[in-house]
Design an enzyme around this catalytic site. Structure first.
Site, PDB file in Angstrom:
ATOM      1  N   SER A   1      23.770  72.329 -16.027  1.00 18.06           N
ATOM      2  CA  SER A   1      22.706  71.603 -16.717  1.00 18.06           C
ATOM      3  C   SER A   1      23.029  71.611 -18.196  1.00 18.06           C
ATOM      4  CB  SER A   1      21.362  72.289 -16.447  1.00 18.06           C
ATOM      5  OG  SER A   1      20.310  71.645 -17.137  1.00 18.06           O
ATOM      6  N   GLY A   2      22.013  71.347 -19.021  1.00 13.21           N
ATOM      7  CA  GLY A   2      22.139  71.560 -20.453  1.00 13.21           C
ATOM      8  C   GLY A   2      21.583  72.931 -20.812  1.00 13.21           C
ATOM      9  N   ASP A   3      21.410  73.181 -22.105  1.00 10.00           N
ATOM     10  CA  ASP A   3      20.932  74.483 -22.557  1.00 10.00           C
ATOM     11  C   ASP A   3      19.489  74.767 -22.130  1.00 10.00           C
ATOM     12  OD1 ASP A   3      23.312  75.277 -24.019  1.00 10.00           O
ATOM     13  OD2 ASP A   3      22.785  73.723 -25.463  1.00 10.00           O
TER      14      ASP A   3
ATOM     15  N   GLU B   1      15.291  78.567 -19.694  1.00  7.61           N
ATOM     16  CA  GLU B   1      14.349  78.959 -18.646  1.00  7.61           C
ATOM     17  C   GLU B   1      14.804  80.242 -17.950  1.00  7.61           C
ATOM     18  OE1 GLU B   1      13.499  75.934 -15.809  1.00  7.61           O
ATOM     19  OE2 GLU B   1      12.854  74.455 -17.300  1.00  7.61           O
TER      20      GLU B   1
ATOM     21  N   PRO C   1      19.206  68.396 -11.542  1.00  2.44           N
ATOM     22  CA  PRO C   1      19.649  67.019 -11.291  1.00  2.44           C
ATOM     23  C   PRO C   1      19.084  66.010 -12.281  1.00  2.44           C
ATOM     24  CG  PRO C   1      17.894  67.596  -9.778  1.00  2.44           C
ATOM     25  CD  PRO C   1      18.204  68.852 -10.558  1.00  2.44           C
TER      26      PRO C   1
ATOM     27  N   ARG D   1      23.520  61.443 -30.162  1.00  2.83           N
ATOM     28  CA  ARG D   1      22.118  61.282 -30.562  1.00  2.83           C
ATOM     29  C   ARG D   1      21.757  62.209 -31.710  1.00  2.83           C
ATOM     30  NH1 ARG D   1      18.009  64.891 -28.239  1.00  2.83           N
ATOM     31  NH2 ARG D   1      18.937  66.374 -26.784  1.00  2.83           N
TER      32      ARG D   1
ATOM     33  N   ARG E   1      18.550  60.412 -25.049  1.00  2.93           N
ATOM     34  CA  ARG E   1      19.486  61.377 -24.473  1.00  2.93           C
ATOM     35  C   ARG E   1      20.711  60.697 -23.862  1.00  2.93           C
ATOM     36  NH1 ARG E   1      18.383  66.717 -23.344  1.00  2.93           N
ATOM     37  NH2 ARG E   1      16.405  67.499 -24.164  1.00  2.93           N
TER      38      ARG E   1
END
Length: 504
Positions: free
Chosen positions: A200-202, A207, A144, A304, A298
């Protein structure tokens, strides 16, 4: 291998080539509707009269009543069921915002038709999920806090309904702190799920893969459990390589539902006190500074990276270091020939099971073939002058982000990483022109681009402070060594190969 664009127009007028059908592939329902299984499409011919369109001021137009003939891509078919008194077909239809929405067809059937309809439904699902698994069991992890903090709402709005319509069995968990993805993957029952999906992102995917890599049965876990990414962060490169999108969550969800298990090389990155698995890239110099050094903006999303790169290029930054590479292919013509051969391979349905069986015989994470940073550099490695290095970039898949196909010769399981090195001595205008060619697929052929395929390398920074980026994650600024592990992990893709906009 060019990607197949099955989502571009999943509903269209049926063409004459689709008329060549076996008798058993056509089902007639509701007396005037025929459903036919084409090579790539479900053909719907509705002969029932339709009301004429209303013209100006609501008056009926004089246009004659017409029948409808439409084709729905089999890739978009999610499920089909025979209920008590009807046939229900659900599929993903394009919407105006380039997402897809769950849509359905429903027709009444009689008891005398049930056996025939059930047989036809089985044939439809077999074709719709030809190389994929129907009703996948998914462990979904939602971060989140990633990107702009919208992952939870994006999942609920776009992905959840696609998974539900496809009858996936979903176990959703929201992560609460950094590193929890590693803990979950390290403890997960690899026989309870078919895939781990990150919204999510990478970073969360990094993880998860490292959590699987920490297990005593790491190689087996990485082979059995596929991984997939729903774009919910600022960097969604895995989604781009898997399904050709960095923003469309429902499109990625459809890709996961219909995804084909595909082997992926992983890279071990070792430093003096650590070893991590990398699925995407390692960067040092301008690219690392662009990645890690723009973490505070971000909110800009993909932009970015462009902003950060331009700022650092204009400053003509230099990052002196020692580099040694185990070069396997340096000739670009040979790279193209190798790539063409891989792209022409036929999909082997038994290869995946063989890979799992091999992992069962040797389930632990592979040992490091070339040792670590404190070992002697092998005699057959190539030393690269690094006093004027501005960019060192090693990648495992073609695209690092939208319009950023930095490694066009990369193939997901070719057993090599692709490495780019650039000097600060190259005039900045020439470098800018080179970067401008990346989105156009013309980057690879530049004579001043140092591009090799390698199985290992070592990099030792000269400076005391700076950034090293591994899959977008910052690691200690010290010497590191990387080597490839062929086909160690498993991802989901549309066709059994990663999305490649151009190729070398």
């Amino acid at each position: 291998m060019a990607s197949s664009d099955k989502l571009a127009s999943p509903i269209s007028s049926a063409g004459p080539s689709e008329a060549l059908l076996d008798h058993d592939s056509t089902l007639r329902v509701a007396k005037s509707v025929s459903l036919s299984l084409g090579t790539d499409s479900l053909l719907v011919a509705d002969e029932r009269p339709h009301k004429p369109d209303r013209g100006c001021c609501g008056l009926l137009s004089s246009k004659a009543e017409t029948n409808t003939k439409n084709a729905i891509s089999l890739y978009n078919v999610l499920d089909a069921q025979v209920n008590t008194s009807d046939l229900l077909i659900t599929y993903a239809a394009p919407s105006k915002n380039e997402e897809v929405t769950v849509t359905s067809l429903q027709y009444a059937i009689g008891d005398e038709e049930r056996t025939t309809v059930e047989k036809w439904v089985n044939a439809l699902l077999e074709r719709a999920y030809e190389n994929s698994l129907h009703k996948k069991r998914l462990k979904v992890l939602i971060n989140p806090f990633g990107g702009q903090g919208k992952a939870v709402s994006l999942y609920e709005k776009y992905a959840a309904r696609v998974f539900a319509a496809a009858q996936c069995k979903v176990d959703v968990q929201t992560t609460e702190y950094r590193g929890q993805g590693t803990e979950i993957a390290e403890q997960i029952d690899i026989n309870a799920y078919d895939a781990i999906i990150c919204c999510s992102g990478d970073g969360l995917m990094f993880e998860v893969l490292n959590g699987l890599g920490k297990r005593p049965d790491a190689r087996l876990a990485l082979a059995k459990l596929a991984v997939g990414l729903l774009p919910g962060g600022s960097g969604n490169a895995l989604t781009l390589n898997e399904f050709g999108t960095t923003t469309n969550v429902s499109v990625a969800a459809l890709g996961i539902v219909k995804g084909v298990r595909t082997p992926l090389d992983l890279m071990s990155v070792s430093q003096k006190d650590s070893r991590v698995l990398s699925f995407l890239s390692q960067s040092f110099g301008i690219m690392a500074d662009t990645d890690i050094g723009t973490d505070n903006i971000r909110w800009m999303g993909d932009k970015r990276f462009v902003y950060g790169y331009l700022v650092r290029l204009i400053s003509n930054a230099t990052f002196p270091c020692d580099i040694a590479i185990k070069v396997d292919v340096s000739d670009k013509k040979e790279m193209k020939e190798r790539y063409a051969k891989l792209a022409s391979r036929e999909w082997d349905p038994s290869a995946d099971q063989r890979r799992i069986e091999e992992a069962e015989l040797s389930p632990a994470l592979p040992e490091l073939k070339y040792g670590g940073v404190s070992d002697e550099i092998p005699a057959d490695w190539t030393v690269v002058p690094g006093e004027n290095i501005s960019t060192f970039f090693a990648g495992n898949m073609p695209s690092m982000g939208k319009d950023n196909q930095f490694f066009p010769a990369a193939w997901a399981d070719d057993g090599f990483m692709d490495i780019i090195t650039m000097d600060s001595t190259i005039p900045r205008l020439r470098t800018l022109k080179m970067m401008d060619l990346v989105p156009k697929g013309e980057f690879f052929d530049r004579e001043d681009l140092n591009y090799v395929k390698a199985s290992a390398y070592r990099l030792v920074p000269h400076q005391k402070e700076g950034y090293i980026s591994i899959d977008g994650e910052e690691v200690p600024f010290e010497a590191f060594q990387t080597e490839i592990h062929q086909a160690l992990a498993t991802i989901l893709t549309k066709t059994g190969a990663v999305e490649v906009p151009f190729g070398p």
